[in-house]
Motif scaffolding. Structure first.
Motif, mmCIF file in Angstrom:
data_model
loop_
_atom_site.group_PDB
_atom_site.id
_atom_site.type_symbol
_atom_site.label_atom_id
_atom_site.label_comp_id
_atom_site.label_asym_id
_atom_site.label_seq_id
_atom_site.Cartn_x
_atom_site.Cartn_y
_atom_site.Cartn_z
ATOM 1 N N GLN A 249 0.814 -1.211 0.000
ATOM 2 C CA GLN A 249 0.000 0.000 0.000
ATOM 3 C C GLN A 249 0.851 1.267 0.000
ATOM 4 O OE1 GLN A 249 -0.290 -2.164 2.774
ATOM 5 N NE2 GLN A 249 -1.871 -3.480 1.879
ATOM 6 N N LEU A 250 0.300 2.307 -0.621
ATOM 7 C CA LEU A 250 0.889 3.641 -0.547
ATOM 8 C C LEU A 250 0.338 4.367 0.681
ATOM 9 C CD1 LEU A 250 0.619 4.809 -4.268
ATOM 10 C CD2 LEU A 250 2.716 4.255 -3.042
ATOM 11 N N PRO A 251 1.134 5.296 1.255
ATOM 12 C CA PRO A 251 2.554 5.550 0.980
ATOM 13 C C PRO A 251 3.422 4.517 1.680
ATOM 14 C CG PRO A 251 1.782 7.046 2.676
ATOM 15 C CD PRO A 251 0.577 6.237 2.254
ATOM 16 N N ARG A 252 4.537 4.151 1.085
ATOM 17 C CA ARG A 252 5.383 3.092 1.629
ATOM 18 C C ARG A 252 6.560 3.696 2.413
ATOM 19 N NH1 ARG A 252 3.958 1.228 -3.418
ATOM 20 N NH2 ARG A 252 5.892 1.924 -4.366
ATOM 21 N N PRO A 253 6.860 3.127 3.583
ATOM 22 C CA PRO A 253 7.962 3.657 4.400
ATOM 23 C C PRO A 253 9.299 3.603 3.654
ATOM 24 C CG PRO A 253 6.607 2.120 5.657
ATOM 25 C CD PRO A 253 6.178 2.004 4.229
ATOM 26 N N VAL A 263 16.904 10.123 8.129
ATOM 27 C CA VAL A 263 15.666 10.803 7.733
ATOM 28 C C VAL A 263 14.644 9.744 7.342
ATOM 29 C CG1 VAL A 263 16.700 12.982 6.987
ATOM 30 C CG2 VAL A 263 16.529 11.094 5.356
ATOM 31 N N GLU A 264 13.383 10.038 7.617
ATOM 32 C CA GLU A 264 12.265 9.229 7.148
ATOM 33 C C GLU A 264 11.528 10.021 6.074
ATOM 34 O OE1 GLU A 264 10.968 6.251 7.755
ATOM 35 O OE2 GLU A 264 12.129 5.555 9.497
ATOM 36 N N ARG A 265 11.177 9.335 5.001
ATOM 37 C CA ARG A 265 10.401 9.994 3.957
ATOM 38 C C ARG A 265 8.932 10.078 4.380
ATOM 39 N NH1 ARG A 265 9.800 7.053 -1.730
ATOM 40 N NH2 ARG A 265 8.529 5.691 -0.409
ATOM 41 N N HIS A 266 8.355 11.245 4.235
ATOM 42 C CA HIS A 266 6.924 11.434 4.486
ATOM 43 C C HIS A 266 6.264 11.814 3.167
ATOM 44 C CE1 HIS A 266 3.174 12.512 6.448
ATOM 45 N NE2 HIS A 266 3.201 13.661 5.787
ATOM 46 N N VAL A 267 5.172 11.133 2.840
ATOM 47 C CA VAL A 267 4.446 11.381 1.598
ATOM 48 C C VAL A 267 3.039 11.837 1.937
ATOM 49 C CG1 VAL A 267 3.642 10.424 -0.585
ATOM 50 C CG2 VAL A 267 5.783 9.588 0.428
ATOM 51 N N GLU A 268 2.673 13.006 1.435
ATOM 52 C CA GLU A 268 1.321 13.524 1.638
ATOM 53 C C GLU A 268 0.501 13.255 0.386
ATOM 54 O OE1 GLU A 268 -0.888 17.832 2.303
ATOM 55 O OE2 GLU A 268 1.158 17.547 3.061
ATOM 56 N N LEU A 269 -0.494 12.393 0.530
ATOM 57 C CA LEU A 269 -1.374 12.045 -0.586
ATOM 58 C C LEU A 269 -2.612 12.948 -0.542
ATOM 59 C CD1 LEU A 269 -1.134 8.146 -0.352
ATOM 60 C CD2 LEU A 269 0.076 9.662 -1.923
ATOM 61 N N PRO A 270 -3.308 13.182 -1.700
ATOM 62 C CA PRO A 270 -3.071 12.526 -2.992
ATOM 63 C C PRO A 270 -2.039 13.226 -3.876
ATOM 64 C CG PRO A 270 -5.024 13.863 -3.125
ATOM 65 C CD PRO A 270 -4.530 14.001 -1.724
ATOM 66 N N LEU A 273 3.189 14.929 -2.132
ATOM 67 C CA LEU A 273 4.156 15.928 -1.694
ATOM 68 C C LEU A 273 5.131 15.272 -0.737
ATOM 69 C CD1 LEU A 273 1.732 18.918 -1.056
ATOM 70 C CD2 LEU A 273 3.125 18.461 -3.092
ATOM 71 N N LEU A 274 6.423 15.463 -0.983
ATOM 72 C CA LEU A 274 7.461 14.776 -0.225
ATOM 73 C C LEU A 274 8.102 15.692 0.806
ATOM 74 C CD1 LEU A 274 9.331 12.886 -3.105
ATOM 75 C CD2 LEU A 274 7.462 12.058 -1.688
ATOM 76 N N SER A 275 8.469 15.100 1.932
ATOM 77 C CA SER A 275 9.268 15.801 2.923
ATOM 78 C C SER A 275 10.110 14.777 3.673
ATOM 79 C CB SER A 275 8.383 16.581 3.901
ATOM 80 O OG SER A 275 7.464 15.722 4.545
ATOM 81 N N PHE A 276 11.146 15.248 4.352
ATOM 82 C CA PHE A 276 11.957 14.427 5.234
ATOM 83 C C PHE A 276 11.649 14.828 6.673
ATOM 84 C CE2 PHE A 276 15.743 13.411 2.217
ATOM 85 C CZ PHE A 276 15.057 12.295 1.751
ATOM 86 N N VAL A 277 11.558 13.810 7.535
ATOM 87 C CA VAL A 277 11.302 14.020 8.949
ATOM 88 C C VAL A 277 12.461 13.430 9.745
ATOM 89 C CG1 VAL A 277 9.727 13.592 10.864
ATOM 90 C CG2 VAL A 277 8.817 13.911 8.558
ATOM 91 N N SER A 278 12.959 14.202 10.715
ATOM 92 C CA SER A 278 14.061 13.726 11.546
ATOM 93 C C SER A 278 14.038 14.456 12.880
ATOM 94 C CB SER A 278 15.406 13.948 10.848
ATOM 95 O OG SER A 278 16.477 13.553 11.675
ATOM 96 N N ASN A 279 13.916 13.690 13.981
ATOM 97 C CA ASN A 279 13.971 14.255 15.329
ATOM 98 C C ASN A 279 13.012 15.431 15.511
ATOM 99 O OD1 ASN A 279 16.058 12.444 16.022
ATOM 100 N ND2 ASN A 279 17.602 13.825 15.151
ATOM 101 N N ILE A 283 11.452 18.931 6.613
ATOM 102 C CA ILE A 283 11.901 19.792 5.522
ATOM 103 C C ILE A 283 11.308 19.279 4.226
ATOM 104 C CG2 ILE A 283 14.035 18.486 5.093
ATOM 105 C CD1 ILE A 283 15.405 21.175 4.487
ATOM 106 N N PRO A 284 10.756 20.174 3.395
ATOM 107 C CA PRO A 284 10.214 19.701 2.117
ATOM 108 C C PRO A 284 11.322 19.200 1.199
ATOM 109 C CG PRO A 284 10.186 22.103 2.215
ATOM 110 C CD PRO A 284 10.582 21.628 3.575
ATOM 111 N N VAL A 285 10.985 18.210 0.388
ATOM 112 C CA VAL A 285 11.934 17.632 -0.572
ATOM 113 C C VAL A 285 11.384 17.845 -1.971
ATOM 114 C CG1 VAL A 285 13.073 15.516 -1.365
ATOM 115 C CG2 VAL A 285 12.664 15.875 1.081
ATOM 116 N N ARG A 286 12.174 18.463 -2.805
ATOM 117 C CA ARG A 286 11.751 18.637 -4.192
ATOM 118 C C ARG A 286 11.542 17.279 -4.832
ATOM 119 N NH1 ARG A 286 15.123 20.432 -9.537
ATOM 120 N NH2 ARG A 286 13.305 20.586 -10.911
ATOM 121 N N ASP A 287 10.494 17.154 -5.646
ATOM 122 C CA ASP A 287 10.204 15.891 -6.323
ATOM 123 C C ASP A 287 11.469 15.384 -7.009
ATOM 124 O OD1 ASP A 287 9.344 13.773 -7.844
ATOM 125 O OD2 ASP A 287 7.780 14.876 -8.902
ATOM 126 N N PRO A 288 12.048 14.250 -6.551
ATOM 127 C CA PRO A 288 13.307 13.775 -7.145
ATOM 128 C C PRO A 288 13.153 13.318 -8.592
ATOM 129 C CG PRO A 288 12.473 12.199 -5.543
ATOM 130 C CD PRO A 288 11.626 13.415 -5.417
#
Length: 331
Positions: A249-253, A263-270, A273-279, A283-288
Motif C-alpha cells: 500500500q501507498l505511501p510506503r515507508p 531521515v524518514e520519507r513522508h508522503v502527503e497524498l493525494p 508531496l514529499l518531505s523528510f522528517v528527523s527528530n 523539511i520539504p523535498v523537491r520531487d526527485p
C-alpha cells in the motif's frame, strides 16, 4: 511558442500499478520537451495512455505498439524506457542504433537468468559495456532513473554535520518498501542503494556481503530482507545496512541514514508531496523525479558523456546481490 528543446518518445506511458511512464512524460513536457509519441503493448492500452496524457497534462502525442515502428515514423531525440525490465535491453539497443539519448527506468536491463549465472563478466559486464559503447560512439547520453541522490540536498540541510559531502562516509543505512518479494525485491530496490553509495562515496565494490530473509505475517515467507556489506572505495570503506520490507500500500515507508544521522520519507497524498522528517524536524523535498529528468535534459543539452563506471558497475553489483539472494532462497 518557442521550439521544443527535444522530441521525446516514452515506452510504457500508461500508469499501471507502479509504472512511472506517465509522470516521466509529464516531467519532460515541463522541461520544454515535446512528448511526440508513446509505445504501449496494445492499441487499446496505447489509447488509454494517450487519453490520460492529453486530459491530465495537455500532452497530445502519437501512439505505437512497438519502438521499431515509432522510430521508423517519428523523428525523436530522446527515448524514455519505462517498460518491464526484461524488455529493456532490446529497446535500449534499438534506441542506441537510432542515435537517441535514453532515460531508462531501473534496472538498466534484466533477465531472470542473471540471478542464477556464475560468470558475471560474460553475462552482465560485457553486454552492458557493449551497449554503453554504442551510446558513446554516437555521442549520446544514457542515464538510469535512480532518484534518491537528488534528495541529498534536503538531507544536508537537515544534517549538515553528517559528512554527506566530501567527508568520510563510515556508515550508510537505507530502508525501502517494495511491492515485490524474494530476490525480486533486490531487482527493484538495489539500484537505489547502489546509486546512493556511488553518489556519496564514488565508484566502489561490494565486499563481505551477507543477507537473510525474514517473514512478515500475511505477506509471505520472503517478504523482508536484511543485507549488510562493506562498500570499498578510494576514500576508504563504508559499512552498509540495507533493509527491505514488502509493503503493497501507498505511501510506503522509506528513508536512509549517513553516519548515524537519519531521515524518514513522508508522503502527503493525494498530491504526493514529499518531505523528510528527523527528530521532530521536517523539511520539504523537491520531487526527485522532476530533478532527475531536469538533470538528464541538461546533460543532453551540454553534451555530457554517460558515466560509464556507474552504469557498468551498477549492473554488475546488482547481479552480484541478486545472485546471493537467489542462493539464500535455495537454502
Amino acid at each position: 511558442m518557442p521550439p521544443a528543446r527535444h522530441r521525446v518518445a516514452v515506452i510504457g506511458a500508461r500508469r499501471k500499478r507502479q509504472g512511472t511512464g506517465e509522470y516521466i512524460a509529464r516531467e519532460f513536457a515541463r522541461c520544454g520537451c515535446e512528448v511526440r509519441a508513446i509505445v504501449g503493448t496494445s492499441a487499446s492500452t496505447v489509447e488509454i495512455a494517450r487519453t490520460a496524457l492529453r486530459e491530465r497534462y495537455g500532452i497530445d502525442c502519437a501512439g505505437f505498439t512497438s519502438l521499431a515502428a515509432l522510430l521508423r515514423s517519428e523523428p525523436v531525440d530522446i527515448v524514455a524506457v519505462c517498460s518491464p525490465a526484461d524488455a529493456h535491453l532490446a529497446q535500449l539497443e534499438l534506441a542506441a542504433k537510432a542515435g537517441c539519448h535514453v532515460f531508462s527506468e531501473k534496472p538498466l536491463w534484466w533477465s531472470d537468468q542473471l540471478g542464477l549465472c556464475e560468470n558475471a563478466d560474460a553475462e552482465v559486464r560485457k553486454p552492458t559495456q557493449r551497449l554503453l559503447e554504442q551510446f558513446l560512439r554516437h555521442g549520446r547520453y544514457l542515464a538510469l532513473n535512480t532518484q534518491w541522490p537528488f534528495t541529498l540536498d534536503a538531507f544536508r540541510q537537515l544534517h549538515p554535520q553528517a559528512g554527506a559531502g566530501e567527508g568520510a562516509i563510515e556508515h550508510f543505512s537505507m530502508w525501502l518498501s517494495p511491492t515485490s518479494q524474494g530476490a525480486d525485491m533486490l531487482v527493484d530496490s538495489a539500484p537505489h542503494l547502489i546509486s546512493m553509495l556511488q553518489a556519496l562515496a564514488g565508484p566502489g565494490t561490494l565486499e563481505q556481503v551477507q543477507m537473510r530473509y525474514h517473514e512478515i505475517l500475511d505477506l509471505g515467507k520472503r517478504s523482508a530482507l536484511e543485507l549488510s556489506c562493506i562498500y570499498a572505495h578510494q576514500r576508504g570503506a563504508t559499512r552498509v545496512l540495507f533493509k527491505l520490507a514488502r509493503c503493497p500500500q501507498l505511501p510506503r515507508p522509506a528513508g536512509y541514514s549517513v553516519n548515524g544521522f537519519g531521515v524518514e520519507r513522508h508522503v502527503e497524498l493525494p498530491g504526493y508531496l514529499l518531505s523528510f522528517v528527523s527528530n521532530g524536524n521536517t523539511i520539504p523535498v523537491r520531487d526527485p523525479l522532476a530533478a532527475a529528468v531536469e538533470d538528464f535534459v541538461q546533460a543532453v543539452d551540454s553534451g555530457r558523456a554517460p558515466d560509464a563506471t556507474s552504469v557498468v558497475e551498477g549492473m554488475v553489483q546488482l547481479q552480484q546481490l541478486v545472485a546471493i539472494a537467489c542462493k539464500e532462497e535455495r537454502l
